[in-house]
Design an enzyme around this catalytic site. Structure first.
Site, PDB file in Angstrom:
ATOM      1  N   GLY A   1      63.511  34.144  35.689  1.00 28.88           N
ATOM      2  CA  GLY A   1      63.992  33.789  37.028  1.00 28.88           C
ATOM      3  C   GLY A   1      64.510  35.044  37.710  1.00 28.88           C
ATOM      4  O   GLY A   1      63.894  35.613  38.608  1.00 28.88           O
ATOM      5  N   ARG A   2      65.649  35.509  37.191  1.00 29.02           N
ATOM      6  CA  ARG A   2      66.289  36.704  37.737  1.00 29.02           C
ATOM      7  C   ARG A   2      65.334  37.896  37.799  1.00 29.02           C
ATOM      8  O   ARG A   2      65.333  38.651  38.774  1.00 29.02           O
ATOM      9  CB  ARG A   2      67.479  37.049  36.829  1.00 29.02           C
ATOM     10  CG  ARG A   2      68.441  38.061  37.350  1.00 29.02           C
ATOM     11  CD  ARG A   2      69.413  38.471  36.231  1.00 29.02           C
ATOM     12  NE  ARG A   2      69.952  37.330  35.533  1.00 29.02           N
ATOM     13  CZ  ARG A   2      71.117  36.746  35.846  1.00 29.02           C
ATOM     14  NH1 ARG A   2      71.853  37.225  36.816  1.00 29.02           N
ATOM     15  NH2 ARG A   2      71.539  35.702  35.157  1.00 29.02           N
TER      16      ARG A   2
ATOM     17  N   TYR B   1      81.474  35.673  36.276  1.00 26.84           N
ATOM     18  CA  TYR B   1      81.063  36.461  35.102  1.00 26.84           C
ATOM     19  C   TYR B   1      81.629  37.874  35.083  1.00 26.84           C
ATOM     20  O   TYR B   1      81.206  38.678  34.253  1.00 26.84           O
ATOM     21  CB  TYR B   1      79.521  36.629  35.063  1.00 26.84           C
ATOM     22  CG  TYR B   1      78.688  35.436  35.401  1.00 26.84           C
ATOM     23  CD1 TYR B   1      78.793  34.256  34.663  1.00 26.84           C
ATOM     24  CD2 TYR B   1      77.760  35.490  36.429  1.00 26.84           C
ATOM     25  CE1 TYR B   1      78.006  33.161  34.974  1.00 26.84           C
ATOM     26  CE2 TYR B   1      76.956  34.399  36.739  1.00 26.84           C
ATOM     27  CZ  TYR B   1      77.089  33.237  36.004  1.00 26.84           C
ATOM     28  OH  TYR B   1      76.301  32.166  36.298  1.00 26.84           O
TER      29      TYR B   1
ATOM     30  N   CYS C   1      90.115  32.408  50.545  1.00 31.65           N
ATOM     31  CA  CYS C   1      91.532  32.303  50.218  1.00 31.65           C
ATOM     32  C   CYS C   1      91.766  32.264  48.721  1.00 31.65           C
ATOM     33  O   CYS C   1      92.320  31.307  48.187  1.00 31.65           O
ATOM     34  CB  CYS C   1      92.121  31.071  50.889  1.00 31.65           C
ATOM     35  SG  CYS C   1      91.871  31.136  52.660  1.00 31.65           S
TER      36      CYS C   1
HETATM   37  C1  PLP Z   1      68.130  29.695  33.741  1.00 27.00           C
HETATM   38  C2  PLP Z   1      66.978  29.450  32.896  1.00 27.00           C
HETATM   39  C3  PLP Z   1      65.910  30.343  32.902  1.00 27.00           C
HETATM   40  C4  PLP Z   1      65.898  31.625  33.681  1.00 27.00           C
HETATM   41  O1  PLP Z   1      66.940  32.492  33.364  1.00 27.00           O
HETATM   42  P1  PLP Z   1      66.926  33.956  34.004  1.00 27.00           P
HETATM   43  O2  PLP Z   1      68.134  34.592  33.440  1.00 27.00           O
HETATM   44  O3  PLP Z   1      67.029  33.777  35.485  1.00 27.00           O
HETATM   45  O4  PLP Z   1      65.647  34.589  33.607  1.00 27.00           O
HETATM   46  C5  PLP Z   1      64.799  30.022  32.158  1.00 27.00           C
HETATM   47  N1  PLP Z   1      64.735  28.880  31.425  1.00 27.00           N
HETATM   48  C6  PLP Z   1      65.762  28.009  31.393  1.00 27.00           C
HETATM   49  C7  PLP Z   1      65.632  26.768  30.608  1.00 27.00           C
HETATM   50  C8  PLP Z   1      66.912  28.261  32.116  1.00 27.00           C
HETATM   51  O5  PLP Z   1      67.925  27.395  32.069  1.00 27.00           O
END
Ligand code: PLP
Length: 455
Positions: free
Chosen positions: A315-316, A356, A383
């Protein structure tokens, strides 16, 4: 991605402001900034060929900007490093129709974890055959939405869910069982999901994973197609992924022995680290591809299992460094110990520092700044004393109200984690490509905020 004329620009800027701190030197760290970033005139930066000062003037601040080229390049780099492997974009990192269209066009699959995320995918007709539905809690509405759209795979996470999904599914529903392999990704505990004592998945060691497999097999409306694991986020050690893959294949072998079935799929999750600041560990995609595939192949051959179809879920790593956020400095306050540079956004558009302890690079843009820099704390407008965007970062000594700040690496888990705290509307998301900007998600207005409040 750097051409000779970028280099020339870099030199010019460095010569103009030779004494500034690290973040102000000419270098725009390639892993942290979007690929299309370039120096503009008078301290401006260009993204996708569009000056940041122009974006701030047109769309206001704070403003999330996404570089379409970077997102697409990341998709292609994954596809070329891992040929034949399914790459599923983890939609929770940034869900929006614009981004999901790019993901669909690049041929990736998609992970969703709520009916809401699925609704966005559905609205652009993202192919159901390429959607996986995740989450440790799937409400009846979530399960009905998943079944209703015909998502290819549901990743089951609890015994209750196996019963509930089994009861709701009308046709055989493909299912993966989420397994907790007991691997420590050496990451922040709020995002460590591979270790045993947390809320996700069925632990291997306790026998819970095998029990879940049995329960799925006992549901006539569910078809067990494989296993899933996700060891956490911001994991940079390839060895952790390798170890998880080994344990998963060993478990597939055990499933074969105990149940006589050969599972055709293995989903190894995401969590590939991205650097937020110069010097942060980064993720070696080629090394990952090489070592993890080798581990899967080796373990499969030693257990005499066919190599399963593999899925990974970044994702990231797809959207993180494609995004920046623009803020306007509203006030500069010289405290007894620190200088606070306060901006027009904060924890409502970026809760990661308070969640985090995440740290960021901050770069002033849009004019020529003083040659001397000073350490400041960049704070938000909310705030809470913990509403800090960046602590102890160098900014020019003459930073003042009205200046523009760019924070890189905000493409993932920023807009998707945003809130309305203090009734501040969420920022817009603007994409840039080839000299043009496009408003993907407009700014949330007071009318939007009032529309839900029925008093
Ligand atoms: C959040 C998540 C991802 C992606 O995580 P990233 O750190 O953004 O790569 C992939 N699979 C599952 C099941 C997740 O919960």
């Amino acid at each position: 991605m750097r051409s000779d004329d970028d280099w020339e620009d870099t030199m010019t800027l460095a010569e103009l402001i030779p004494t500034l701190g690290e973040s102000l030197r000419g270098q725009l760290e390639p892993g942290i900034w979007p690929r299309s970033v370039r120096h503009g005139v008078d301290g401006d930066l260009l993204l996708g060929g569009v000056p940041l000062t122009q974006l701030a003037a047109r769309f206001g601040t704070p403003c999330h900007v996404l570089d379409e080229m970077t997102v697409r390049l990341h998709c292609r780099e994954y596809a070329s490093a891992l040929p034949g492997i399914e790459i599923a974009y983890a939609g929770k990192s940034m869900t929006g129709r614009g981004v999901l269209r790019w993901i669909a066009e690049e041929g990736l699959s998609l992970d969703v974890c709520s009916a809401g995320e699925l609704a966005v995918a559905r609205s652009i007709a993202f192919p159901a055959s390429r959607i996986l539905f995740h989450g440790n809690v799937k409400t009846p509405e979530d399960l009905k939405a998943a079944i209703g759209y015909g998502v290819d795979r549901v990743v089951v996470d609890s015994l209750d869910e196996i019963e509930q999904l089994g009861a709701l599914a009308r046709y055989p529903q493909n299912v993966l069982v989420r397994v907790t392999p007991g691997v420590d990704g050496h990451t922040h505990k709020a995002v460590a999901t591979g270790v045993e004592d947390q809320k996700f998945g069925f632990p291997l060691a306790s026998g819970a994973a095998m029990e879940a497999v049995g329960r799925v097999l006992a549901q006539p409306s569910l078809r067990l197609v494989g296993l899933h694991c996700h060891i956490g986020s911001q994991v940079s050690r390839v060895a952790s992924f390798e170890e998880a893959a080994r344990r998963m294949v060993a478990f597939m072998a055990l499933v074969q022995v105990q149940h006589g079935i050969t599972l055709p799929q293995l989903d190894l999750g995401g969590g590939h680290a991205v650097p937020y600041r110069c010097g942060d560990p980064s993720f070696d995609l080629r090394g990952y591809a090489d070592r993890v595939l080798r581990a899967v192949n080796y373990e499969c051959s030693s257990y005499r299992l066919p190599v399963p179809r593999l899925t990974i879920e970044p994702g990231r790593a797809i959207v993180g460094s494609a995004g920046i956020t623009l803020y306007r400095v509203v006030t500069v306050k010289h405290g007894s110990k620190r200088t606070f540079v306060a901006v027009d956004g904060g924890m409502s558009d970026n809760p990661r520092p308070s969640l985090y302890g995440a740290r960021y690079t901050v770069r002033p843009v849009g004019r020529r700044f003083s040659h001397t820099s000073t350490a400041v704390t960049v704070v938000g407008r909310h705030c809470e004393a913990g509403d800090i965007l960046a602590e102890d970062v160098p900014l020019p000594a003459d930073i003042r109200a009205g200046d523009l700040l760019a924070v890189p690496c905000t493409g993932a888990y920023h807009h998707s984690l945003a809130s309305n705290y203090n009734m501040v509307g969420r920022p817009p998301v603007v994409s840039v490509l080839d000299g043009a900007a496009r408003l993907l998600i407009r700014r949330e207005t007071e009318d939007d905020l009032l529309a839900r409040d029925l008093g």
